[in-house]
Design a protein around this motif. Structure first.
Motif: not given
Length: 193
Positions: A162-169
């Motif tokens: 998933x995306x979080x603050x423009x990053x992928x986790x």
């Protein structure tokens, strides 16, 4: 060296690996020996969901009958009908830069094909895992072994990317469902006939 995760753990993918652009999500499993008379056919799928956790377009459900979604950003490499042999049984490739902006979560799931008719469930499956590989370097980044806590379930949400603050986790989920693929589809907001 790959990081081993446990259920519920989250890990950053792109913030600490800024060169990570393409990944392979490899899924594998073994089936316990049983005298049911049928082979096990486990199927990986990907649900490309919006912020509300629902799949907006039918083509954003990637599985053995729709091998590509998200404008080509998520590709299923094909159905393995037996799970025989070592290594990944099925793989899903994700190219982060191509994922459409309406997609916030990619739910990765595994279901048992015709589970009810064949009297099969995840209690008869062992050594199930998911791993994430950097497609460009072939390096395994992380691995999540699902354990043996399932019994009557016929579908599993294995993980979410998933995306979080423009990053992928990555989040290790390991949540079971009864009702197979249809139950998962309803969970992600898809209409099932």
């Amino acid at each position: 060296m790959a990081i081993n995760l446990t259920k519920g753990q989250r890990i950053d993918l792109t913030k600490t690996n800024p060169n990570l652009k393409k990944i392979i999500v490899g899924l594998g499993w073994d089936t316990n020996k049983y005298a049911g008379g049928y082979d096990f056919d486990l199927d990986a799928s990907a649900f490309l969901a919006g912020e509300d956790g629902k799949v907006k377009y039918d083509q954003d459900f990637v599985f053995y009958n729709n091998l590509e979604g998200g404008n080509g950003s998520v590709i299923h490499t094909g159905d393995n009908r037996t799970g025989e042999g070592d290594g990944d049984d099925e793989q899903i490739k994700i190219e982060f830069d191509k994922v459409p902006s309406h997609v916030h979560t990619i739910g990765i799931a595994v279901t048992i094909h015709d589970a009810v008719q064949r009297n099969q469930n995840f209690g008869q499956v062992s050594n199930a895992y998911v791993r994430v590989i950097n497609e460009e370097t072939n390096e395994e980044i992380l691995r999540y072994d699902l354990g043996e806590e399932f019994s009557v379930e016929t579908a599993l949400v294995v993980c979410e990317i998933y995306r979080h603050n423009g990053e992928w986790k990555f989040k290790a989920i390991g949540s079971g469902f009864q009702g197979g693929l249809a139950a998962l589809c309803r969970n992600y907001g898809l209409q099932v006939d």
